[in-house]
Design a protein around this motif. Structure first.
Motif, short mmCIF file in Angstrom:
data_model
loop_
_atom_site.label_atom_id
_atom_site.label_comp_id
_atom_site.label_asym_id
_atom_site.label_seq_id
_atom_site.Cartn_x
_atom_site.Cartn_y
_atom_site.Cartn_z
N THR A 63 0.89 -1.36 -0.07
CA THR A 63 -0.17 0.21 -0.08
C THR A 63 0.94 1.24 -0.06
O THR A 63 0.55 2.23 -0.58
CB THR A 63 -0.80 0.20 1.22
OG1 THR A 63 -1.72 -1.00 1.14
CG2 THR A 63 -1.76 1.19 1.30
N ALA A 104 2.11 1.93 -3.52
CA ALA A 104 0.97 2.08 -4.23
C ALA A 104 0.66 3.48 -3.97
O ALA A 104 0.45 4.09 -4.98
CB ALA A 104 -0.13 1.30 -3.95
N ASP A 105 0.81 4.22 -2.86
CA ASP A 105 0.46 5.66 -2.67
C ASP A 105 1.58 6.48 -3.21
O ASP A 105 1.23 7.41 -3.87
CB ASP A 105 0.74 5.85 -0.91
CG ASP A 105 -0.60 5.20 -0.33
OD1 ASP A 105 -1.55 4.99 -1.12
OD2 ASP A 105 -0.82 5.05 1.05
N VAL A 161 0.89 6.54 -6.94
CA VAL A 161 -0.39 7.33 -7.46
C VAL A 161 -0.05 8.93 -7.02
O VAL A 161 -0.81 9.79 -7.92
CB VAL A 161 -1.81 6.79 -6.54
CG1 VAL A 161 -1.79 7.24 -5.15
CG2 VAL A 161 -2.86 7.31 -7.55
N THR A 199 6.34 5.51 -12.33
CA THR A 199 5.07 5.24 -12.04
C THR A 199 4.80 3.80 -12.90
O THR A 199 3.92 3.10 -12.34
CB THR A 199 4.13 6.34 -12.62
OG1 THR A 199 4.62 6.70 -13.96
CG2 THR A 199 4.32 7.46 -11.76
N LEU A 212 2.48 1.81 -10.53
CA LEU A 212 1.10 2.01 -10.51
C LEU A 212 0.50 0.59 -10.60
O LEU A 212 -0.48 0.08 -10.15
CB LEU A 212 0.85 2.72 -11.77
CG LEU A 212 0.76 4.11 -11.78
CD1 LEU A 212 0.47 4.80 -13.12
CD2 LEU A 212 -0.05 4.67 -10.48
N TYR A 244 -0.59 -0.31 -7.37
CA TYR A 244 -1.66 0.32 -7.13
C TYR A 244 -2.86 -0.26 -7.43
O TYR A 244 -3.93 -0.54 -6.91
CB TYR A 244 -1.89 1.88 -7.59
CG TYR A 244 -2.82 2.50 -7.18
CD1 TYR A 244 -2.96 3.14 -5.81
CD2 TYR A 244 -3.84 2.53 -8.11
CE1 TYR A 244 -4.40 3.71 -5.48
CE2 TYR A 244 -5.23 3.35 -7.67
CZ TYR A 244 -5.42 3.77 -6.49
OH TYR A 244 -6.46 4.43 -6.27
N VAL A 275 -8.65 6.15 -8.95
CA VAL A 275 -7.97 7.00 -7.99
C VAL A 275 -9.19 7.77 -7.05
O VAL A 275 -9.26 7.62 -5.87
CB VAL A 275 -7.06 8.18 -8.60
CG1 VAL A 275 -6.86 9.22 -7.28
CG2 VAL A 275 -5.93 7.53 -9.02
#
Length: 419
Positions: free
Chosen positions: A68, A71-72, A75, A285, A289, A292, A358
């Protein structure tokens, strides 16, 4: 983390990248944006298959936390790229047609979405019904600017007049959507410290009146910028992360700070610098991503959908497509665009992609969406993004001259050779 957790984390990352890139490549081969395959990869690794047994074994709770975090970061950098790609020069000579098209592309799906939300509220009760209604309308009116830009580039439409109108309209829709989402976040979120949201105004003033000139001075020499250097890249990334931290501390979401910092990057005389920033940040990214997508996919369970949920999905899809397409088409036609380009513009505005994910993730985090409705909305995001390419091929296979509708558009200083 224990050695076993580290090993599982590395295996998970390898699996995520392999599956996301593989499905992205396969979908690209059939004319779909790779992001569709990457989102599907996240859903397949989630609880939809085998009643969650695979997701539980591959992504236990002690491994989800570092995933997580990655992922943060991914994003946040993605939102920086979204802000970086928005270029106000694309509005030049297209102010009226862009404004009217953006209004139709936002207002119509938003209003239809609020009506739909009144019905959905009976099946998905919320402790904040007004915020729920606004959020559903907002989530149906969004357009994925980055995905749309890549679709135009793949089809050679970026430099055409229709491409310019589409990019300008999507940019306006994106800015309106993020501003509205920030307002919803401020109303519902904040953790009880809603007074902190008052700091948004001085934050915005500081960013645009102090940070922006300092950033221009640091990145530009003599009014122009050379290629991106390592120190310059570090300055930009540090600034984006600190800006994201600031909005998160104010009770907003960190994505808003990253997005705003992307808007601050100089445009005039900095084409090569921005291209390098997009390339360097895009490389990061592209690795983060997919993580994410999996984190988002772990919340999507399509295996439990029954007749009532499928009916809701049909209604969501109908409102999302009809609102976006119809609102954009009618608005564009009122500004003198021929029917076929107006239809193509409506199809392009229906693209949602990662931007929608998102927004939905924020809705889930705020408690405005339950797990079932979140899953349905993710399916809507995938399907509306997937239908953009085929629709565009069908309605706009051969570009046409838009002409210059008298009384509706300002003269464009840079004429496209063909559309």
């Amino acid at each position: 983390m224990t050695s076993q957790q580290v090993q599982l984390l590395f295996v998970d990352l390898a699996l995520i990248l392999l599956l996301a890139r593989g499905l992205g490549w396969l979908l690209a081969r059939v004319g779909q944006p790779p992001v569709v395959g990457e989102i599907l990869a996240g859903i397949l690794l989630g609880p939809t298959l085998f009643d969650g047994a695979v997701a539980g074994a591959l992504f236990p709770a002690d491994v989800r936390a570092p995933l997580t975090g990655l992922a943060d970061v991914g994003v946040a950098l993605f939102m920086f790229i979204v802000g970086l790609e928005i270029d106000t020069t694309s509005l030049r000579g297209r102010g009226r047609v862009t404004a009217v098209s953006a209004f139709g592309s936002t207002a119509v799906p938003f209003l239809l979405g609020t009506v739909l939300a009144l019905w959905l509220l009976h099946e998905h009760p919320s402790e904040a019904p007004m915020a729920f209604i606004v959020f559903v309308g907002l989530s149906l009116s969004v357009t994925a600017f980055p995905v749309l830009a890549r679709i135009l580039a793949d089809r050679g439409l970026t430099t055409t007049e229709l491409g310019g109108i589409a990019l300008a309209t999507a940019a306006v829709v994106d800015v309106v959507a993020w501003a509205a989402l920030a307002a919803v976040q401020a109303t519902v979120g904040g953790g009880g410290n809603h007074w902190l949201v008052a700091l948004v105004l001085p934050y915005a003033v500081l960013m645009f009146t102090v940070v922006r000139p300092l950033l221009s001075r640091a990145l530009l020499r003599g009014g122009t910028a050379a290629r991106l250097t390592a120190p310059a890249a570090a300055v930009v990334l540090v600034g984006a992360l600190l800006s994201a931290t600031a909005t998160e501390a104010m009770g907003m979401h960190f994505i808003f700070g990253a997005f705003v910092f992307g808007l601050l990057i100089p445009r005039h005389g900095a084409a090569e610098l921005r291209a390098d920033l997009l390339d360097h940040t895009g490389r990061i990214t592209s690795l983060l991503l997919p993580v994410y997508f999996v984190v988002a996919g772990l919340q999507v369970d399509l295996g439990r959908l029954r007749g009532a949920e499928l009916l809701q999905l049909g209604a969501i899809l109908l409102v999302a497509v009809a609102g976006k397409f119809g609102g954009t088409f009618v608005a564009a036609r009122t500004q003198g665009l021929p029917a076929r380009p107006a239809t193509a513009l409506g199809a392009l505005m229906n693209t949602r992609g990662l931007t929608e994910l998102v927004i939905l993730g924020i809705g889930l985090e705020l408690g405005l969406l339950d797990g079932t409705l979140y899953s349905l909305m993710v399916v809507m995001a995938v399907l509306t993004t997937a239908m953009t390419g085929p629709l565009l091929s069908r309605v706009y296979a051969r570009p046409v001259d838009l002409g210059c509708p008298a009384g509706h558009r300002e003269p464009d200083p840079v004429k496209a050779s063909s559309v």
